[in-house]
Design an enzyme around this catalytic site. Structure first.
Site, PDB file in Angstrom:
ATOM      1  N   GLU A  40     -13.760  -7.567   2.701  1.00 54.80           N
ATOM      2  CA  GLU A  40     -12.542  -8.225   3.161  1.00 54.80           C
ATOM      3  C   GLU A  40     -12.031  -9.240   2.134  1.00 54.80           C
ATOM      4  O   GLU A  40     -10.827  -9.369   1.922  1.00 54.80           O
ATOM      5  CB  GLU A  40     -12.779  -8.900   4.517  1.00 54.80           C
ATOM      6  CG  GLU A  40     -12.942  -7.943   5.672  1.00 54.80           C
ATOM      7  CD  GLU A  40     -11.690  -7.127   5.966  1.00 54.80           C
ATOM      8  OE1 GLU A  40     -10.597  -7.501   5.491  1.00 54.80           O
ATOM      9  OE2 GLU A  40     -11.797  -6.108   6.670  1.00 54.80           O
ATOM     10  N   TYR A 121      -7.334 -14.397   9.252  1.00 56.18           N
ATOM     11  CA  TYR A 121      -7.520 -12.945   9.265  1.00 56.18           C
ATOM     12  C   TYR A 121      -8.961 -12.564   8.932  1.00 56.18           C
ATOM     13  O   TYR A 121      -9.579 -11.759   9.638  1.00 56.18           O
ATOM     14  CB  TYR A 121      -6.573 -12.249   8.284  1.00 56.18           C
ATOM     15  CG  TYR A 121      -7.037 -10.847   8.017  1.00 56.18           C
ATOM     16  CD1 TYR A 121      -6.859  -9.862   8.970  1.00 56.18           C
ATOM     17  CD2 TYR A 121      -7.753 -10.522   6.852  1.00 56.18           C
ATOM     18  CE1 TYR A 121      -7.349  -8.579   8.781  1.00 56.18           C
ATOM     19  CE2 TYR A 121      -8.239  -9.250   6.659  1.00 56.18           C
ATOM     20  CZ  TYR A 121      -8.043  -8.284   7.627  1.00 56.18           C
ATOM     21  OH  TYR A 121      -8.548  -7.023   7.442  1.00 56.18           O
ATOM     22  N   ASP A 139      -3.731  -8.039   9.526  1.00 55.87           N
ATOM     23  CA  ASP A 139      -3.356  -8.012   8.115  1.00 55.87           C
ATOM     24  C   ASP A 139      -1.993  -7.334   7.995  1.00 55.87           C
ATOM     25  O   ASP A 139      -1.315  -7.082   8.998  1.00 55.87           O
ATOM     26  CB  ASP A 139      -4.431  -7.314   7.275  1.00 55.87           C
ATOM     27  CG  ASP A 139      -4.519  -5.816   7.543  1.00 55.87           C
ATOM     28  OD1 ASP A 139      -3.830  -5.314   8.467  1.00 55.87           O
ATOM     29  OD2 ASP A 139      -5.272  -5.127   6.829  1.00 55.87           O
ATOM     30  N   CYS A 186       1.568   5.128   8.815  1.00 58.57           N
ATOM     31  CA  CYS A 186       2.640   4.171   9.104  1.00 58.57           C
ATOM     32  C   CYS A 186       2.910   3.311   7.868  1.00 58.57           C
ATOM     33  O   CYS A 186       2.800   2.081   7.889  1.00 58.57           O
ATOM     34  CB  CYS A 186       2.241   3.310  10.305  1.00 58.57           C
ATOM     35  SG  CYS A 186       3.576   2.333  11.008  1.00 58.57           S
ATOM     36  N   CYS A 193       5.884   9.793  10.378  1.00 60.91           N
ATOM     37  CA  CYS A 193       5.965   9.714  11.841  1.00 60.91           C
ATOM     38  C   CYS A 193       5.549  11.006  12.545  1.00 60.91           C
ATOM     39  O   CYS A 193       4.910  10.935  13.605  1.00 60.91           O
ATOM     40  CB  CYS A 193       7.375   9.300  12.260  1.00 60.91           C
ATOM     41  SG  CYS A 193       7.819   7.617  11.754  1.00 60.91           S
ATOM     42  N   CYS A 196       1.869  10.913  13.404  1.00 62.04           N
ATOM     43  CA  CYS A 196       1.343   9.667  13.962  1.00 62.04           C
ATOM     44  C   CYS A 196       0.924   9.854  15.418  1.00 62.04           C
ATOM     45  O   CYS A 196       1.714  10.347  16.238  1.00 62.04           O
ATOM     46  CB  CYS A 196       2.397   8.570  13.864  1.00 62.04           C
ATOM     47  SG  CYS A 196       1.821   6.978  14.494  1.00 62.04           S
ATOM     48  N   CYS A 202       6.156   4.717  20.206  1.00 61.73           N
ATOM     49  CA  CYS A 202       6.642   3.803  19.162  1.00 61.73           C
ATOM     50  C   CYS A 202       8.139   3.558  19.321  1.00 61.73           C
ATOM     51  O   CYS A 202       8.952   4.477  19.174  1.00 61.73           O
ATOM     52  CB  CYS A 202       6.339   4.391  17.783  1.00 61.73           C
ATOM     53  SG  CYS A 202       6.864   3.338  16.422  1.00 61.73           S
TER      54      CYS A 202
END
Length: 331
Positions: A40, A121, A139, A186, A193, A196, A202
């Site tokens: 991270e 985060y 994030d 995304c 799309c 997805c 969405c």
């Protein structure tokens, strides 16, 4: 409706999760906190493709938090060279030593926030992924997924929406599912799309304008600065120094030189390297000097890769060497 969408996303993640060296397979539960923390920190403003080989090198060299904490600063900074955002490396060192001093990683988001260099985060990500806490790490990828699913142009509304959507007991996998979806499907531009798992739920996709969510941040004009770097050669060696421990590129190997300024210095440089930092751009003028300046060492040019030079100075040295070759050919 959104609970069903969360279930579909988790199912998609279990089928299509990216294989990453710091990540346990979906459904494995808690993951090794050292690997989660290290990855991270490295991934802050740095791509997975860049981080992956560097993460593996770190883990091979320092396989535990204890071995990393015991390593000299110079070795860690040299290994970090090229990853950029060097304050992360200094925070990494301080954080590793704080963790070892307290006897191990804290398991809660609140306690993780008390460690050096861990923001909201990163603390939430470690708490969720490594310890199974119901924390909500947001994030850039997560922010984009949530903003589009809920149709939120205002970024300030994303965290509350994410908190309401996050499934209890699956925070780690769900966070990584959102991260993967944002990285692979995304995307900021040209989102895929049709592929997805959240398309039916969405709002941004329903409006036909997913790229408008969230609203883009206003771009700030970066000021331009100038710096001098002294170029001292001795046969096949170049004189290097180490920057002060604090400040930009703190503790890193470098060409010696004065502080950078807003005015272009009156100098006849051998080479000029232009470099972009987050908040400003810099022209570094490499200027010949007859003798080495300041404390430092002679670094063999053949072993420059071992010096731990940040990209700024590595590229400036390459520009200087190229300029010297051009002058020899023209002579």
């Amino acid at each position: 409706m959104h609970a069903k969408a969360a279930s579909r996303l988790l199912h998609h993640y279990r089928e299509h999760a990216r294989a990453l060296p710091w990540r346990a397979p979906p459904g494995s539960g808690r993951q090794e906190p050292y690997r989660v923390w290290l990855s991270e920190v490295m991934l802050q403003q740095t791509t997975v493709a860049t981080v992956t080989p560097r993460f593996l090198r770190f883990i091979e060299r320092w396989p535990t938090i204890e071995t990393l904490a015991a390593a000299p600063d110079e070795q860690i900074l040299a290994e970090w060279a090229g990853l950029g955002y060097y304050a992360r490396a200094r925070n990494l060192i301080a954080c590793a030593r704080a963790i070892v001093a307290r006897g191990g990683f804290p398991s809660s988001e609140a306690e993780l926030r008390k460690l050096p260099g861990l923001g909201a985060y990163t603390a939430a990500a470690i708490a969720a992924i490594a310890f199974g806490e119901d924390a909500v790490p947001v994030d850039t990828n997560v922010e984009r997924v949530v903003a589009r699913v809920f149709g939120l142009a205002d970024r300030t509304e994303v965290r509350a929406a994410a908190g309401a959507w996050w499934p209890v007991g699956d925070a780690g996998d769900f966070a990584q599912a959102c991260m993967d979806l944002g990285a692979t499907v995304c995307r900021p531009k040209a989102p895929a799309c049709p592929y997805c798992p959240l398309r039916a739920d969405c709002r941004a996709a329903a409006l036909g304008t997913p790229e408008l969510f969230p609203a883009p941040k206003a771009r700030k004009v970066r000021p331009h600065r100038f710096g001098l770097a002294w170029w001292a050669r001795r046969d096949d060696e170049v004189w290097l120094t180490r920057r002060p421990a604090t400040g930009l590129l703190g503790g890193m190997a470098a060409l010696p030189g004065p502080e950078w300024s807003d005015e272009r210095p009156a100098a006849n440089p051998l080479a000029v390297h232009r470099h972009g930092f987050t908040h400003f751009t810099l022209d570094l003028l490499v200027v010949r000097v007859a003798e080495p300046i300041g404390d430092g060492w002679w670094q063999p040019l053949a072993d420059l890769a071992d010096a731990g030079l940040p990209t700024l100075y590595r590229r400036a040295i390459e520009a200087a060497l190229h300029a010297e070759r051009e002058r020899r050919l023209a002579a």
